[in-house]
Design an enzyme around this catalytic site. Structure first.
Site: not given
Ligand SMILES: [Zn+2]
Ligand SMILES: [Zn+2]
Length: 554
Positions: A194, A367
């Site tokens: 990510d 994140h």
């Molecule tokens: Zn996402």
């Molecule tokens: Zn997500």
């Protein structure tokens, strides 16, 4: 010489963009799909409701698509499934909450009965064709998120999904560091990770921090409290509810998507709600103002959302009063900054105390920041590295970070949607392209709005439209009635009578020219009218409205 087995990784969405995540893994005559997300349209996509990945590649290989595995229940990972499953009804695997949210979507479209949904939990291992897929718990801004470890004949793929490495998650479900480390120890061929927050140094703060900020603001509030956040952020909702309980306030949930999530998460046990704390909106209206908390959608300033309507005094059941505390527990997604700022201004005008972005700890990201990304690479120790989930610059920065961590340049691949990555045990390369792109959804139409329709919408939105109606005699070619001009969004007709009369004159002249030249092709007559009128209007107004000539013959 024995041919080495090859593994193919094909991103169909989520690379070079934030949203509509979809990754394809192919080995021989077997395809596995990871996630199937949507993206909300940017401003230039006028009237478009959502954007989904182009799945032509999957449809061309329909017979070998074995299944879809889901990492978590966010829209950018499951939002396109109702469209994908309609064309490709393959088995779908996901954790309990992820499937709970998906089922609600499918139910709304009467698709839930035929869908083949299989529930998994962290550390489960399932076999799909030649792939053995293990689900690994990670923290994120929605419960029940997982990374995937996919064992293939060529090697192990680890796909992080969205994650953060929260050491004190609200639900106590810590990322499965042990398992990630074990996989790294055994050997991982490729890591897909990510990239959303790669530009942020350090660590992303724990979700717990928001709970402390809630506590501070709730303690100081004397009137009503309104908390706006993402509907799907169950941890955040949990913290708001827990804090409300601590300060003896009741909670009312506003906004359809939030009501949905609260119901599903509660039913499945992901949201712990103290007895009798949830109340209906009308009841909340009758309670003393210092005993109520509203949980609402609209943290992005979305025009139709509950918070935006409250801010513009347009909400039927909730009226903002001086002294109310509004907590906007989110950061604007790029592109939404202005909308959010406008809502905040309106709320201040109504006398509310607005707590937003500028206050630290009112929102934390779901994140991973740079140090967490590094830790992921160090735990998994992959041979190859592919940054995913991010705009192009983010992918590049993530690639650089991996380079600094000691992964050789030749083993790092920054790919675009549609690019095919071919991996063997020893080497990898970009190997051609497949169809990929975006499909626009507008109302019930999927893919029927393309560049031409969008160009028309843009022109209409900029300078409006003029419709010219003329009736002509079939025999003589003379004008019988008209020209009449109807316009919308061009000028205010009542104040532009002279311009409109002159425009009619121009149309007459153009038609005279046509009959003098003995033109009989409708298309060329229309284009003559259009061109002459357009030139005239541009001279007079410097605007270029769309012109639609309608010529009738009697
Ligand atoms: Zn996402
Ligand atoms: Zn997500």
């Amino acid at each position: 010489m024995v041919r080495e087995p090859k593994l193919y990784i094909v991103p169909l969405g989520g690379l070079g963009e934030i949203g509509k995540n979809m990754m394809v893994v192919r080995y021989g005559e077997n395809i596995l799909v990871i996630d199937s997300g949507l993206m909300f349209p940017e401003e230039d996509l006028l009237g478009i409701d959502m954007v989904i990945p182009d799945i032509t590649y999957l449809l061309e290989n329909k017979n070998i698509v074995r299944g879809i595995v889901l990492t978590h229940g966010h829209e950018d990972h499951i939002g396109a499934l109702p469209y994908v499953l309609r064309e490709l009804n393959v088995p779908v695997y996901g954790t309990r909450l992820t499937l709970g949210i998906l089922k609600e979507k499918l139910r709304e479209r009467q698709m839930v009965d035929e869908a083949k949904l299989y529930c998994v939990k962290p550390r489960d291992i399932i076999s799909i064709g030649p792939f053995k897929i293990e689900f690994i718990r990670v923290s994120h801004s929605i419960p029940d998120a997982v990374s995937l470890a996919i064992e293939t004949p060529v090697g192990v793929i680890v796909h992080t999904g969205d994650f953060k490495l929260d050491q004190t998650p609200v639900d106590g479900e810590v990322t499965d560091f042990n398992r990630l480390a074990q996989l790294g120890e055994k050997g991982v061929l490729v890591l897909l990770s990510d990239s959303t927050n790669v530009e942020r140094p350090g660590y992303t703060l724990s979700e717990k921090v928001v709970g402390q900020t809630f506590d501070d603001s709730f303690r100081q509030a004397n009137e009503r409290i309104i908390v706006a956040t993402f509907a799907s952020n169950v941890h955040r909702l949990q913290q708001a509810i827990t804090t409300a309980y601590r300060y003896k306030r009741k909670v009312a949930v506003v906004g359809r998507s939030m009501v949905n999530v609260v119901n599903i998460a509660r039913e499945l046990g992901y949201l712990k709600v103290p007895e009798d704390i949830l109340i209906e909106l009308d009841e909340a209206g009758r309670l003393p103002r210092n005993q109520v908390v509203y949980l609402t959608t609209g943290s992005q300033g979305e025009p139709m959302s509950a918070l935006t309507r409250m801010a513009s005094r347009d909400h039927r059941q909730v009226e903002i009063m001086p002294g109310d505390t509004i907590i906007i527990s989110a950061t604007p997604i790029p592109g939404n900054e202005k909308l959010v700022a406008r809502v905040i201004d309106q709320l201040f005008k109504l006398g509310a105390n607005v707590i937003y972005e500028a206050v630290s700890g009112i929102h934390v990201s779901g994140h991973p920041s740079q140090e967490e990304l590094k830790l992921m690479i160090n735990l998994v120790k992959p041979k190859f590295f592919i940054p995913v989930h991010g705009e192009y610059r983010m992918l590049i920065k993530h690639a650089r970070l991996a380079r600094e961590m000691g992964i050789p340049e030749s083993n790092i691949f920054v790919a675009e949607n549609g690019q095919v990555l071919e991996l063997s045990r020893r080497s990898g390369r970009l190997a051609g392209r497949v169809t990929a792109g975006r499909v626009l959804v507008d109302g019930l139409g999927v893919g029927d709005v393309g560049n031409i329709v969008l160009r028309d919408r843009r022109q209409l939105s900029q300078d409006g439209i003029l419709i010219v109606v003329v009736t002509i005699s079939k025999e003589s070619g003379q004008i019988i009635s008209g020209p009449d001009i109807v316009s919308r969004g061009f000028v205010y007709v009542r104040e532009s009578e002279e311009l409109m009369e002159d425009a009619k004159g121009k149309v007459k002249l153009a038609l005279d020219k046509c009959s003098a030249k003995k033109m009989s092709e409708w298309a060329s007559i229309k284009s003559m009218v259009r061109d002459d009128l357009s030139r005239f209007l541009y001279e007079k107004t410097r605007r270029r409205p769309m012109i639609l000539p309608i010529i009738m013959e009697i």
